[in-house]
Scaffold this motif. Sequence first.
Motif, PDB file in Angstrom:
ATOM      1  N   ALA A 218      19.476 -39.156 -22.852  1.00 16.74           N
ATOM      2  CA  ALA A 218      19.150 -39.469 -21.461  1.00 16.74           C
ATOM      3  C   ALA A 218      18.164 -40.622 -21.336  1.00 16.74           C
ATOM      4  O   ALA A 218      18.404 -41.587 -20.595  1.00 16.74           O
ATOM      5  N   GLN A 219      17.038 -40.546 -22.047  1.00 10.70           N
ATOM      6  CA  GLN A 219      15.993 -41.551 -21.871  1.00 10.70           C
ATOM      7  C   GLN A 219      16.379 -42.909 -22.444  1.00 10.70           C
ATOM      8  O   GLN A 219      16.146 -43.951 -21.814  1.00 10.70           O
ATOM      9  N   SER A 220      16.962 -42.929 -23.646  1.00  5.87           N
ATOM     10  CA  SER A 220      17.231 -44.217 -24.286  1.00  5.87           C
ATOM     11  C   SER A 220      18.327 -44.987 -23.552  1.00  5.87           C
ATOM     12  O   SER A 220      18.247 -46.214 -23.411  1.00  5.87           O
ATOM     13  N   ASP A 221      19.348 -44.292 -23.063  1.00  8.79           N
ATOM     14  CA  ASP A 221      20.414 -44.999 -22.341  1.00  8.79           C
ATOM     15  C   ASP A 221      19.886 -45.596 -21.037  1.00  8.79           C
ATOM     16  O   ASP A 221      20.215 -46.728 -20.676  1.00  8.79           O
ATOM     17  N   ALA A 222      19.062 -44.847 -20.328  1.00  9.33           N
ATOM     18  CA  ALA A 222      18.497 -45.356 -19.075  1.00  9.33           C
ATOM     19  C   ALA A 222      17.573 -46.543 -19.337  1.00  9.33           C
ATOM     20  O   ALA A 222      17.576 -47.526 -18.583  1.00  9.33           O
ATOM     21  N   ALA A 223      16.784 -46.480 -20.407  1.00  8.85           N
ATOM     22  CA  ALA A 223      15.893 -47.588 -20.747  1.00  8.85           C
ATOM     23  C   ALA A 223      16.689 -48.830 -21.124  1.00  8.85           C
ATOM     24  O   ALA A 223      16.309 -49.961 -20.781  1.00  8.85           O
ATOM     25  N   GLU A 224      17.810 -48.642 -21.817  1.00  6.60           N
ATOM     26  CA  GLU A 224      18.633 -49.788 -22.186  1.00  6.60           C
ATOM     27  C   GLU A 224      19.282 -50.423 -20.960  1.00  6.60           C
ATOM     28  O   GLU A 224      19.386 -51.651 -20.865  1.00  6.60           O
ATOM     29  N   ALA A 225      19.725 -49.590 -20.023  1.00  5.03           N
ATOM     30  CA  ALA A 225      20.271 -50.129 -18.782  1.00  5.03           C
ATOM     31  C   ALA A 225      19.209 -50.957 -18.057  1.00  5.03           C
ATOM     32  O   ALA A 225      19.489 -52.055 -17.549  1.00  5.03           O
ATOM     33  N   ALA A 226      17.973 -50.457 -18.028  1.00  2.00           N
ATOM     34  CA  ALA A 226      16.886 -51.208 -17.412  1.00  2.00           C
ATOM     35  C   ALA A 226      16.642 -52.525 -18.137  1.00  2.00           C
ATOM     36  O   ALA A 226      16.365 -53.558 -17.508  1.00  2.00           O
ATOM     37  N   ALA A 227      16.762 -52.497 -19.472  1.00  4.83           N
ATOM     38  CA  ALA A 227      16.579 -53.717 -20.260  1.00  4.83           C
ATOM     39  C   ALA A 227      17.634 -54.761 -19.919  1.00  4.83           C
ATOM     40  O   ALA A 227      17.340 -55.952 -19.787  1.00  4.83           O
ATOM     41  N   LEU A 228      18.881 -54.336 -19.778  1.00  3.61           N
ATOM     42  CA  LEU A 228      19.955 -55.275 -19.442  1.00  3.61           C
ATOM     43  C   LEU A 228      19.759 -55.846 -18.050  1.00  3.61           C
ATOM     44  O   LEU A 228      20.018 -57.038 -17.813  1.00  3.61           O
ATOM     45  N   LEU A 229      19.309 -55.031 -17.119  1.00  3.71           N
ATOM     46  CA  LEU A 229      19.035 -55.529 -15.772  1.00  3.71           C
ATOM     47  C   LEU A 229      17.934 -56.592 -15.801  1.00  3.71           C
ATOM     48  O   LEU A 229      17.974 -57.570 -15.049  1.00  3.71           O
ATOM     49  N   ARG A 230      16.951 -56.421 -16.686  1.00  4.19           N
ATOM     50  CA  ARG A 230      15.882 -57.404 -16.825  1.00  4.19           C
ATOM     51  C   ARG A 230      16.392 -58.687 -17.485  1.00  4.19           C
ATOM     52  O   ARG A 230      16.127 -59.805 -17.018  1.00  4.19           O
ATOM     53  N   ALA A 231      17.105 -58.531 -18.593  1.00  2.95           N
ATOM     54  CA  ALA A 231      17.478 -59.689 -19.412  1.00  2.95           C
ATOM     55  C   ALA A 231      18.608 -60.510 -18.806  1.00  2.95           C
ATOM     56  O   ALA A 231      18.644 -61.737 -18.960  1.00  2.95           O
ATOM     57  N   LEU A 232      19.548 -59.842 -18.141  1.00  5.30           N
ATOM     58  CA  LEU A 232      20.727 -60.532 -17.626  1.00  5.30           C
ATOM     59  C   LEU A 232      20.685 -60.738 -16.123  1.00  5.30           C
ATOM     60  O   LEU A 232      21.675 -61.184 -15.523  1.00  5.30           O
TER      61      LEU A 232
END
Length: 365
Positions: free
Chosen positions: A262-276
């Motif tokens: 749960a936590q790692s997938d949500a954090a990765e989605a947040a990372a992609l929103l930041r980077a892309l």
Amino acid sequence: MAEPPVVQLTGVYAVSALGRGAEAQLATTPAFGPIRRFDTTARRVTVAATLPEVGTLADELAAAIDEACRAAGLDRDRRSECALLLAVHGGPAPDVDPVPSALAGQLAVRCGLSGHTRVYTSACVSASTAVADAATLISRGDLARVVVAAGYLVEPDQFALFDAGRALADDGAVRPFSAGRRGLLLGDGVAAVVVESRAAARRGVEPVATVAGWGRAGDAYHPCQPDPTGVGMARAASVALRRAGLPPQAVGYVNANATGTAQSDAAEAAALLRALDGYATEVPVSSTKALHGHTLEASGLLELVVTSMALRAGELPVNAGWRGPDEACPLNVITAAPRRAAVTHALTLNAAFGGANTALLIGTP
């Protein structure tokens, strides 16, 4: 000032529960099943993605290195010029495998490589860190050719740790970015790639892909949990794009780290929103851990091979196990079946306990 050398992958090979060989890694059916390699009667979860027949880790790594070198067309003389960067678990059982530094030396001798070896035991970013270092050494002109190899075979100690920590999915499936995801599952993974400068590869061999950019960054947030804002992974992805001189819109696919937790997938989605930026909700995304499982230290290399073969085939891997969207992961996830697409660049992301993050930007030759 001269342009830095173009970094290419000229030979790739991988083994997982999906099959043997680079092409086999584009299979579409999850490979999870009951573990028969060791006793799991005391365990909460009893499944993983394991090969029915497998050699020792040393034998599997040697075979993978030989196959990658053969695919790259390396003769004995060219092999002898290759450094070996090896990613493996930091504490193998001494009665099963040699310690990592000794294993690297033995593999170099066994496979006819040079005596220049380096070992990476930094958990789930081990292999991707090794690839980034290989690309750096080549782009600086320090080396012309490097073999990167990585391996993990599901064994009782790590399995017990993940099971005791309730990180393993108790429903027998990995569901990255999906509603109802329940955790990760482990898998076998052994891979090897030959990384070269374009000049060193001029011998009639067709490159598989280019390593266009790479980045690494830390969260400095928590020993086990990712920063929920995704700042570290976003920074790694942004550095990879900046190194390649490309905008976010150049990324046609993301092979995500997503483990189904749960936590790692949500954090990765947040990372992609930041980077892309706003493009993050458009770029196709999938995590092939839903098919071959989490291969720990080998993850970065196995997923690099998968990503390279997907670009070559023009078919983006499916994110298996999908049950429905999660508002914490507002991404363009590839569900139901692989997606046909002509993509020139893809990001492959990895993360590890301790807040380590890596990004590799892969391009078509």
